[in-house]
Design a protein around this motif. Structure first.
Motif, PDB file in Angstrom:
ATOM      1  N   GLN A   1     -17.172  -2.541  -9.202  1.00 38.90           N
ATOM      2  CA  GLN A   1     -18.242  -1.883  -9.954  1.00 38.90           C
ATOM      3  C   GLN A   1     -18.265  -0.383  -9.666  1.00 38.90           C
ATOM      4  OE1 GLN A   1     -22.038  -3.887  -9.855  1.00 38.90           O
ATOM      5  NE2 GLN A   1     -21.090  -5.904  -9.694  1.00 38.90           N
ATOM      6  N   LYS A   2     -19.176   0.312 -10.340  1.00 36.45           N
ATOM      7  CA  LYS A   2     -19.181   1.764 -10.201  1.00 36.45           C
ATOM      8  C   LYS A   2     -19.864   2.215  -8.913  1.00 36.45           C
ATOM      9  CE  LYS A   2     -22.643   3.637 -12.982  1.00 36.45           C
ATOM     10  NZ  LYS A   2     -23.109   4.045 -14.320  1.00 36.45           N
ATOM     11  N   VAL A   3     -19.617   3.460  -8.560  1.00 37.64           N
ATOM     12  CA  VAL A   3     -20.249   4.064  -7.391  1.00 37.64           C
ATOM     13  C   VAL A   3     -21.716   4.334  -7.739  1.00 37.64           C
ATOM     14  CG1 VAL A   3     -20.233   6.062  -5.865  1.00 37.64           C
ATOM     15  CG2 VAL A   3     -18.067   5.125  -6.684  1.00 37.64           C
ATOM     16  N   GLU A   4     -22.615   3.815  -6.884  1.00 36.22           N
ATOM     17  CA  GLU A   4     -24.059   3.913  -7.168  1.00 36.22           C
ATOM     18  C   GLU A   4     -24.753   4.756  -6.101  1.00 36.22           C
ATOM     19  OE1 GLU A   4     -25.707  -0.190  -8.759  1.00 36.22           O
ATOM     20  OE2 GLU A   4     -24.570  -0.479  -6.895  1.00 36.22           O
ATOM     21  N   PHE A   5     -25.610   5.625  -6.542  1.00 37.49           N
ATOM     22  CA  PHE A   5     -26.404   6.454  -5.637  1.00 37.49           C
ATOM     23  C   PHE A   5     -27.469   5.605  -4.937  1.00 37.49           C
ATOM     24  CE2 PHE A   5     -28.721  10.184  -4.294  1.00 37.49           C
ATOM     25  CZ  PHE A   5     -30.063   9.855  -4.424  1.00 37.49           C
ATOM     26  N   LEU A   6     -27.608   5.805  -3.649  1.00 41.88           N
ATOM     27  CA  LEU A   6     -28.694   5.151  -2.907  1.00 41.88           C
ATOM     28  C   LEU A   6     -29.784   6.154  -2.539  1.00 41.88           C
ATOM     29  CD1 LEU A   6     -26.789   2.834  -0.398  1.00 41.88           C
ATOM     30  CD2 LEU A   6     -27.987   2.171  -2.477  1.00 41.88           C
ATOM     31  N   VAL A   7     -29.374   7.226  -1.828  1.00 45.06           N
ATOM     32  CA  VAL A   7     -30.385   8.126  -1.271  1.00 45.06           C
ATOM     33  C   VAL A   7     -29.764   9.484  -0.972  1.00 45.06           C
ATOM     34  CG1 VAL A   7     -29.932   7.397   1.107  1.00 45.06           C
ATOM     35  CG2 VAL A   7     -32.213   8.234   0.503  1.00 45.06           C
TER      36      VAL A   7
ATOM     37  N   TRP B   1     -26.060   8.688   0.802  1.00 50.51           N
ATOM     38  CA  TRP B   1     -25.430   7.378   0.881  1.00 50.51           C
ATOM     39  C   TRP B   1     -25.244   6.852  -0.540  1.00 50.51           C
ATOM     40  CZ3 TRP B   1     -23.119   5.267   4.981  1.00 50.51           C
ATOM     41  CH2 TRP B   1     -23.476   5.708   6.256  1.00 50.51           C
ATOM     42  N   TYR B   2     -24.039   6.368  -0.791  1.00 52.10           N
ATOM     43  CA  TYR B   2     -23.699   5.703  -2.036  1.00 52.10           C
ATOM     44  C   TYR B   2     -23.126   4.334  -1.677  1.00 52.10           C
ATOM     45  CZ  TYR B   2     -24.103   9.976  -4.823  1.00 52.10           C
ATOM     46  OH  TYR B   2     -24.582  11.088  -5.473  1.00 52.10           O
TER      47      TYR B   2
ATOM     48  N   ASN C   1     -32.151  18.158 -12.533  1.00 52.62           N
ATOM     49  CA  ASN C   1     -33.204  18.556 -11.601  1.00 52.62           C
ATOM     50  C   ASN C   1     -33.371  17.608 -10.405  1.00 52.62           C
ATOM     51  OD1 ASN C   1     -34.942  20.707 -11.182  1.00 52.62           O
ATOM     52  ND2 ASN C   1     -36.725  19.544 -11.863  1.00 52.62           N
ATOM     53  N   THR C   2     -32.267  16.996  -9.993  1.00 49.80           N
ATOM     54  CA  THR C   2     -32.319  16.103  -8.828  1.00 49.80           C
ATOM     55  C   THR C   2     -31.129  16.375  -7.920  1.00 49.80           C
ATOM     56  OG1 THR C   2     -30.941  14.294  -9.665  1.00 49.80           O
ATOM     57  CG2 THR C   2     -33.264  14.285 -10.322  1.00 49.80           C
ATOM     58  N   ASP C   3     -31.135  15.703  -6.766  1.00 47.49           N
ATOM     59  CA  ASP C   3     -29.990  15.747  -5.856  1.00 47.49           C
ATOM     60  C   ASP C   3     -29.037  14.576  -6.100  1.00 47.49           C
ATOM     61  OD1 ASP C   3     -32.059  16.853  -3.071  1.00 47.49           O
ATOM     62  OD2 ASP C   3     -30.909  17.994  -4.550  1.00 47.49           O
ATOM     63  N   LYS C   4     -29.214  13.908  -7.208  1.00 48.45           N
ATOM     64  CA  LYS C   4     -28.484  12.663  -7.466  1.00 48.45           C
ATOM     65  C   LYS C   4     -27.266  12.936  -8.327  1.00 48.45           C
ATOM     66  CE  LYS C   4     -29.493   8.231  -9.710  1.00 48.45           C
ATOM     67  NZ  LYS C   4     -30.586   7.425 -10.281  1.00 48.45           N
TER      68      LYS C   4
ATOM     69  N   LYS D   1     -34.328   8.938  -3.995  1.00 45.44           N
ATOM     70  CA  LYS D   1     -33.829   7.597  -3.702  1.00 45.44           C
ATOM     71  C   LYS D   1     -33.805   6.787  -4.978  1.00 45.44           C
ATOM     72  CE  LYS D   1     -38.295   5.831  -2.159  1.00 45.44           C
ATOM     73  NZ  LYS D   1     -39.030   5.134  -1.062  1.00 45.44           N
ATOM     74  N   SER D   2     -32.898   5.821  -5.025  1.00 44.59           N
ATOM     75  CA  SER D   2     -32.767   4.995  -6.215  1.00 44.59           C
ATOM     76  C   SER D   2     -33.623   3.739  -6.055  1.00 44.59           C
ATOM     77  CB  SER D   2     -31.304   4.598  -6.419  1.00 44.59           C
ATOM     78  OG  SER D   2     -30.917   3.644  -5.442  1.00 44.59           O
ATOM     79  N   GLU D   3     -33.680   2.974  -7.153  1.00 48.20           N
ATOM     80  CA  GLU D   3     -34.456   1.732  -7.113  1.00 48.20           C
ATOM     81  C   GLU D   3     -33.811   0.705  -6.187  1.00 48.20           C
ATOM     82  OE1 GLU D   3     -33.354   3.306  -9.775  1.00 48.20           O
ATOM     83  OE2 GLU D   3     -31.801   2.063 -10.685  1.00 48.20           O
ATOM     84  N   ILE D   4     -32.517   0.888  -5.889  1.00 51.02           N
ATOM     85  CA  ILE D   4     -31.840  -0.018  -4.951  1.00 51.02           C
ATOM     86  C   ILE D   4     -32.397   0.186  -3.543  1.00 51.02           C
ATOM     87  CG2 ILE D   4     -29.624  -0.644  -3.926  1.00 51.02           C
ATOM     88  CD1 ILE D   4     -28.317   0.687  -6.413  1.00 51.02           C
ATOM     89  N   PHE D   5     -32.751   1.414  -3.224  1.00 43.32           N
ATOM     90  CA  PHE D   5     -33.174   1.801  -1.873  1.00 43.32           C
ATOM     91  C   PHE D   5     -34.615   1.369  -1.673  1.00 43.32           C
ATOM     92  CE2 PHE D   5     -32.002   4.314   1.790  1.00 43.32           C
ATOM     93  CZ  PHE D   5     -33.215   4.707   2.339  1.00 43.32           C
ATOM     94  N   ASP D   6     -34.795   0.059  -1.387  1.00 40.02           N
ATOM     95  CA  ASP D   6     -36.153  -0.457  -1.213  1.00 40.02           C
ATOM     96  C   ASP D   6     -36.551  -0.414   0.269  1.00 40.02           C
ATOM     97  OD1 ASP D   6     -34.993  -3.895  -1.706  1.00 40.02           O
ATOM     98  OD2 ASP D   6     -34.895  -2.595   0.058  1.00 40.02           O
TER      99      ASP D   6
END
Lengths: 116, 111
Positions: free
Chosen positions: A41-47, A34-35, B95-98, A57-62
């Motif tokens: 704004q830019k496309v941000e990684f979630l999980v 999920w992004y 080294n991630t899936d990101k 998971k990113s810091e957004i994915f709380d």
């Protein structure tokens, strides 16, 4: 050509409500993502999700966010208690292999979430 | 954290002109991908570059990966209105899936 499908295309919800965004990834893909993209704004990684568990998971994915692959075909993103700042386009993506080996992501057309 | 900066942020040109879009980082990437995104749709992959110095052509689009694998460029020859869209570079965080996306270049080509 197979594609990633997302539903609904547009979801309007009130602050504090729960929403579930749904995705059907490409059937022979193993990695799911999920992004999100806030307007302008830019496309941000979630999980990312692999082998039935979250791999990154990113810091957004709380704690308000969760993902599930309940039946082997659907991949869902749940936001438990939406906030105004959750308003964005949410994109589901899938890939055959991990991005670390240059495997491209296939994106759905997104769900536009509007929190009022 | 690895970052990808794109320039220019916006580009408006006439049909037939040439243009170049840049994607730069201070970090090394194992590969970089270029996507195009049209309004109301998800990003669509254009190309993946893997080897430093690699050049790939897709009709009027030429993609180059820097020798040090820290930057990439997209050159469009004789732009057409159908090239209008948001161009995004993206690379895997080590080294991630990101997949990390660049800041994007919004291109508008006028007839």
């Amino acid at each position: 050509e197979p594609e990633v499908t997302q539903t609904p295309s547009h979801q309007v919800t009130q602050m504090g409500q729960e929403v579930i965004l749904r995705c059907v990834p490409i059937s022979n893909h193993l990695y799911f993502y999920w992004y999100r993209q806030i307007l302008g704004q830019k496309v941000e990684f979630l999980v990312s999700f692999y082998n039935n568990e979250i791999s990154e998971k990113s810091e957004i994915f709380d704690d308000q966010f969760s993902v599930e692959r309940p039946d082997g075909s659907n991949f869902t993103l749940k936001i438990r208690s939406t906030k105004l700042e959750d308003s964005a386009m949410y994109f589901c993506a899938s890939s055959r292999r991990t991005v670390d080996v240059a495997s491209p992501l296939h994106f759905g057309n997104g769900t536009r979430l509007t929190v009022t | 954290t690895q970052l990808l900066e794109q320039s220019p942020q916006f580009l408006s040109i006439q049909e037939g002109e040439n243009l170049t879009v840049y994607c730069n980082s201070s970090s090394v990437f194992s590969s970089l991908q270029w996507y195009r995104q049209e309004p109301g749709e998800g990003p669509v992959l254009l190309v993946t570059v893997v080897t430093g110095g690699e050049v790939k052509k897709l009709k009027r689009l030429t993609f180059q990966f820097g020798d040090a694998r820290k930057d990439s460029s997209l050159h469009i020859t004789a732009a057409q209105p159908g090239d209008t869209g948001l161009y995004l570079c993206a690379g895997p965080q080590y080294n991630t899936d990101k997949l990390i996306f660049g800041t994007g270049t919004r291109l508008q080509v006028f007839p």
